[in-house]
Motif scaffolding. Structure first.
Motif, mmCIF file in Angstrom:
data_model
loop_
_atom_site.group_PDB
_atom_site.id
_atom_site.type_symbol
_atom_site.label_atom_id
_atom_site.label_comp_id
_atom_site.label_asym_id
_atom_site.label_seq_id
_atom_site.Cartn_x
_atom_site.Cartn_y
_atom_site.Cartn_z
ATOM 1 N N TRP A 1 -73.120 -13.560 33.175
ATOM 2 C CA TRP A 1 -72.576 -13.454 34.537
ATOM 3 C C TRP A 1 -73.511 -12.642 35.387
ATOM 4 O O TRP A 1 -74.597 -12.278 34.929
ATOM 5 C CB TRP A 1 -71.146 -12.904 34.524
ATOM 6 N N GLN A 2 -73.135 -12.362 36.626
ATOM 7 C CA GLN A 2 -74.005 -11.668 37.581
ATOM 8 C C GLN A 2 -73.163 -10.754 38.465
ATOM 9 O O GLN A 2 -71.952 -10.949 38.572
ATOM 10 C CB GLN A 2 -74.691 -12.688 38.503
ATOM 11 N N PRO B 1 -80.603 -12.436 28.213
ATOM 12 C CA PRO B 1 -80.496 -13.280 27.022
ATOM 13 C C PRO B 1 -80.676 -12.417 25.772
ATOM 14 O O PRO B 1 -81.511 -11.509 25.762
ATOM 15 C CB PRO B 1 -81.668 -14.257 27.174
HETATM 16 C C1 WT7 Z 1 -78.650 -11.552 35.671
HETATM 17 C C2 WT7 Z 1 -77.596 -10.845 36.500
HETATM 18 C C3 WT7 Z 1 -73.707 -9.305 34.638
HETATM 19 C C4 WT7 Z 1 -73.808 -7.900 34.444
HETATM 20 C C5 WT7 Z 1 -75.143 -7.310 34.214
HETATM 21 C C6 WT7 Z 1 -76.299 -7.864 34.983
HETATM 22 C C7 WT7 Z 1 -78.997 -11.989 33.405
HETATM 23 C C8 WT7 Z 1 -76.731 -11.410 32.457
HETATM 24 C C9 WT7 Z 1 -76.723 -12.543 30.603
HETATM 25 C C10 WT7 Z 1 -76.504 -13.190 29.348
HETATM 26 C C11 WT7 Z 1 -78.576 -14.240 29.600
HETATM 27 C C12 WT7 Z 1 -77.930 -12.809 31.282
HETATM 28 C C13 WT7 Z 1 -79.179 -13.264 34.207
HETATM 29 C C14 WT7 Z 1 -78.361 -12.998 35.460
HETATM 30 N N1 WT7 Z 1 -77.910 -12.076 32.427
HETATM 31 N N2 WT7 Z 1 -76.017 -11.676 31.354
HETATM 32 N N3 WT7 Z 1 -75.388 -12.977 28.618
HETATM 33 N N4 WT7 Z 1 -77.460 -14.026 28.889
HETATM 34 N N5 WT7 Z 1 -78.850 -13.651 30.783
HETATM 35 O O1 WT7 Z 1 -75.958 -8.136 36.317
HETATM 36 O O2 WT7 Z 1 -77.920 -7.231 37.565
HETATM 37 O O3 WT7 Z 1 -76.430 -9.006 38.575
HETATM 38 O O4 WT7 Z 1 -77.995 -9.532 36.673
HETATM 39 O O5 WT7 Z 1 -78.709 -10.976 34.367
HETATM 40 O O6 WT7 Z 1 -80.521 -13.429 34.518
HETATM 41 O O7 WT7 Z 1 -78.734 -13.781 36.568
HETATM 42 P P1 WT7 Z 1 -77.076 -8.439 37.353
#
Ligand code: WT7
Length: 698
Positions: free
Chosen positions: A463-464, A438
């Motif tokens: 996204w994730q 966030p």
């Molecule tokens: C987690 C996923 C997606 C690529 C980098 C991370 C958090 C990711 C946001 C955003 C709020 C976010 C969530 C999610 N997250 N983008 N724009 N706003 N939270 O990938 O390591 O798979 O992590 O990152 O918590 O579940 P990841």
């Protein structure tokens, strides 16, 4: 979706008129129209996008077939099953031969040292990828085999991953900041037969002797009878030595790089050059095996649902999960999100600062941009090396139009004030993006006002690793922005907010963020552990994909991510599990028990606050603290280094022995509003921990 607040003027920002003129989606109405179609007629919507790609054979069965409900059987997701294609062909051959982009720059590579740079066109990239695909085949790599890649941010990393994709092998990229132990664990889990790495590289001033770490990992693997039999090593730091082989052996881009390196030789030789450990039974140099490799390589045609890659992400049990993405769906989803979310146009210069070792680098530095024939920057260095203006200097140097980075980088740069930013023009910038965690409204507003001069919309993309691409995101010309909100779902994505009982909440609400149906880029399984896939994402609320994030939906229908609601924490945009860090700590002989909680951090977003209980006969000394930090770095990697370690003679537990992390988080923050503590077995330990808090970052 209700009309947004912008007419009422409250905290809503809009894109400037110039951006709307050429935009793929120029208004909220247009977004809504496309969104409706994507959800109501997914086959037609995604079928149109798929038509832009080359398919050897069309799909034979249904366009989409899935089961999202664990109570009805196995979770399964198939898009375009039976269709055959090759993603590497679509990214390179199709752009070179059909779209006539052979001479277009695919990547400008910018090294750690300013002035170290090179570029590579689509046809040069195709040629190198074919050569390396032939090398892999000569090494016995076949369709379905796994190849581990552990490399710095260099062009060979992209070449290696696309060469795997060309022959239908799965790449498993391990971020070059991970430790030998983490690399070994990933090699073993995916049964990789080959490792690709590099000699060494600099991150800022720090020399990373990558080959040595890779060797430690290989040794650990050998002890466990891993099938890995070959290690291909790029001579990166020692590139100029290659010049002595005679210029004819070098390809044009490498020659250019060598020249630039040679010019800087005097300067760089001031820095140390490590000795590269070598085992001639296992190791081969990249440039040696490439020398005689043919420049032509027929792609191996694969099913749309064949596996494309494995990427490990932290799991709440502590053991990383091998997230598996498949070819067809991932290709059309990363291509479409890249095009719409960055409003891509052929003349753009796009820069994503993520490392390819993370999903952002897979989807938005490699697959998405190349699928669109884009020109990108591949940056090896750090945001504030050699000075705090480095990012803005790169933006001016290459006239970057679309810039995508992480909130942690924005907060870091913000600390140095506006002046280093304003020293540079940045007038080429059109769209800014963020990802990973966030973004707090202060950082959002600074990015918007200072970096983008109120001219560039910000796409806050949620996204994730698991979702493959953006699932909640603004479209830059269409979506009025609210600082800190990832706004609305991307095409084909249907979010819902659930309460603890699993009921869908309507209108303004807060609860669990879930998705109701698959989009093409969603992961298909956990590598060799489908059951873990089902329990992690589908069991809590049958019929839904559970993200693990909490969220709020406001009265205008905007989504606001509130953060993880499981035992995961997000350090500088990277997920870690508390269990993973705890098991690294208890592996130390002095530690009896450890509990790790997330704690707010001004730059990293969250950081690690660790409570450790020592075994009898051990004292909590400074020395021990250093050992524990080192232990975590060695077991996981520097990103997991604890910021606080507090000695805890006892931990607050429930009567059944469960550690109460909710209470520990409050102790870490010195927040005495503990709520209900009636279930704590021994309340005295709480007081003791409050009185002995760790105030300063280690
Ligand atoms: C987690 C996923 C997606 C690529 C980098 C991370 C958090 C990711 C946001 C955003 C709020 C976010 C969530 C999610 N997250 N983008 N724009 N706003 N939270 O990938 O390591 O798979 O992590 O990152 O918590 O579940 P990841």
């Amino acid at each position: 979706m209700v009309l947004p607040e912008e007419e009422r003027g409250g905290g809503v920002f809009r894109a400037p008129a110039e951006l709307l003129r050429e935009a793929h989606v120029p208004s909220l109405d247009k977004y809504r129209e496309l969104y409706r179609r994507s959800v109501e007629e997914p086959q037609e919507f995604w079928g149109d996008i798929a038509k832009e790609f080359y398919w050897r054979c069309r799909h034979t069965g249904p366009f989409l077939q899935y089961n999202f409900d664990v109570t009805k059987g196995k979770i399964s997701i198939e898009w375009m099953k039976g269709a055959t294609t090759n993603i590497c062909y679509n990214l390179l051959d199709r752009n070179v031969y059909e779209n006539k982009l052979g001479d277009k720059i695919a990547f400008y590579w910018e090294g750690n040292e300013p002035g170290d740079n090179m570029k590579i066109t689509y046809s040069e990239l195709l040629c190198k990828v074919c050569q390396f695909a032939n090398v892999l085949q000569e090494q016995g790599v076949k369709k379905g085999d796994r190849v581990s890649i552990y490399m710095p941010m260099i062009i060979e990393l992209v070449i290696a991953m696309l060469a795997c994709a060309r022959i239908g092998a799965l790449h498993s990229i391990v971020f070059a900041g991970f430790s030998a132990e983490s690399l070994c664990e990933r090699i073993l889990d995916s049964h990789c037969s080959l490792l690709i790495t590099a000699d060494a590289f600099y991150r800022g001033d720090k020399l990373i002797n990558l080959k040595q770490i890779a060797d430690e990992a290989l040794q650990k693997c050998k002890d466990k009878d891993a099938p890995l039999r070959r290690c291909i090593v790029v001579k990166h730091l020692g590139r100029e030595e290659l010049l002595s082989d005679g210029p004819s052996s070098q390809s044009p881009p490498l020659k250019r790089l060598c020249q630039s390196v040679q010019e800087k030789k005097a300067e760089s030789s001031k820095k140390g050059r490590p000795k590269i450990p070598w085992d001639s039974e296992v190791d081969v140099w990249w440039h040696d095996v490439m020398k005689n490799a043919s420049r032509e390589c027929e792609p191996v045609w694969c099913d749309a649902e064949d596996e494309l890659f494995i990427l490990y992400t932290s799991g709440s049990t502590g053991k990383p999960k091998g997230v598996v993405h498949t070819i067809g769906g991932y290709m059309i989803f990363t291509a479409a999100t890249f095009k719409y979310v960055f409003d891509h146009h052929p003349e753009d210069i796009y820069w994503c600062t993520a490392d390819i070792g993370w999903i952002t680098g897979h989807s938005y530095l490699t697959y998405g941009p190349l699928a669109n024939g884009a020109t990108s920057i591949l940056f090896e260095g750090l945001p504030i090396y050699p000075d705090v203006g480095r990012m803005w200097s790169i933006i001016d140097k290459y006239k970057v139009t679309k810039f995508y980075t992480a909130p942690t980088a924005i907060r870091l740069l913000m600390k140095y004030g506006d002046e280093p930013v304003r020293k540079y023009s940045r007038k080429s910038l059109k769209v800014l993006g963020t990802v990973g965690e966030p973004i707090n409204p202060e950082a959002w507003l600074w990015y918007y006002r200072v970096v983008g001069e109120e001219r560039c919309p910000i796409v806050d993309t949620f996204w994730q690793t698991e979702t493959g691409g953006h699932v909640l995101t603004p479209l830059p010309a269409a979506t009025p922005m609210k600082p800190g909100s990832a706004t609305f779902p991307f095409f084909g994505v249907v979010p819902a907010v659930l309460d603890e009982a699993g009921e869908e909440l309507e209108g303004e609400a807060e609860g669990y963020l879930v998705f109701k149906q698959p989009w093409p880029g969603i992961m298909r399984t956990v590598y060799k552990n489908h059951q873990r896939f089902e329990t992690t994402y589908f069991k809590k609320f049958p019929g839904y994909y559970v993200t693990g994030d909490g969220c709020k939906r406001d009265k205008d229908g905007y989504y606001w991510i509130t953060g993880r609601i499981d035992d995961m924490l997000n350090v500088s945009g990277h997920l870690l599990s508390t269990a993973e860090v705890e098991s690294a700590l208890v592996a130390h002989s002095a530690v009896a028990e450890a509990a790790v909680v997330s704690h707010p951090h001004p730059v990293k977003g969250e950081c690690l606050y660790c409570f450790v209980t020592l075994r009898d006969g051990h004292d909590f000394t400074k020395n021990l603290m250093e050992e524990l930090k080192k232990q975590v770095r060695e077991k996981i990697g520097p990103i997991a280094t604890p910021d606080y370690i507090q000695h805890a003679p006892g931990l607050p537990k429930t009567r059944s022995g469960k550690i109460m992390r909710r209470v520990l988080r409050k102790i870490a923050k010195n927040d005495r509003e503990l709520g209900d503590t009636s279930t704590v077995a021994d309340p005295a330990v709480i007081n003791h921990l409050f009185n002995n808090r760790c105030e300063t970052i280690l």
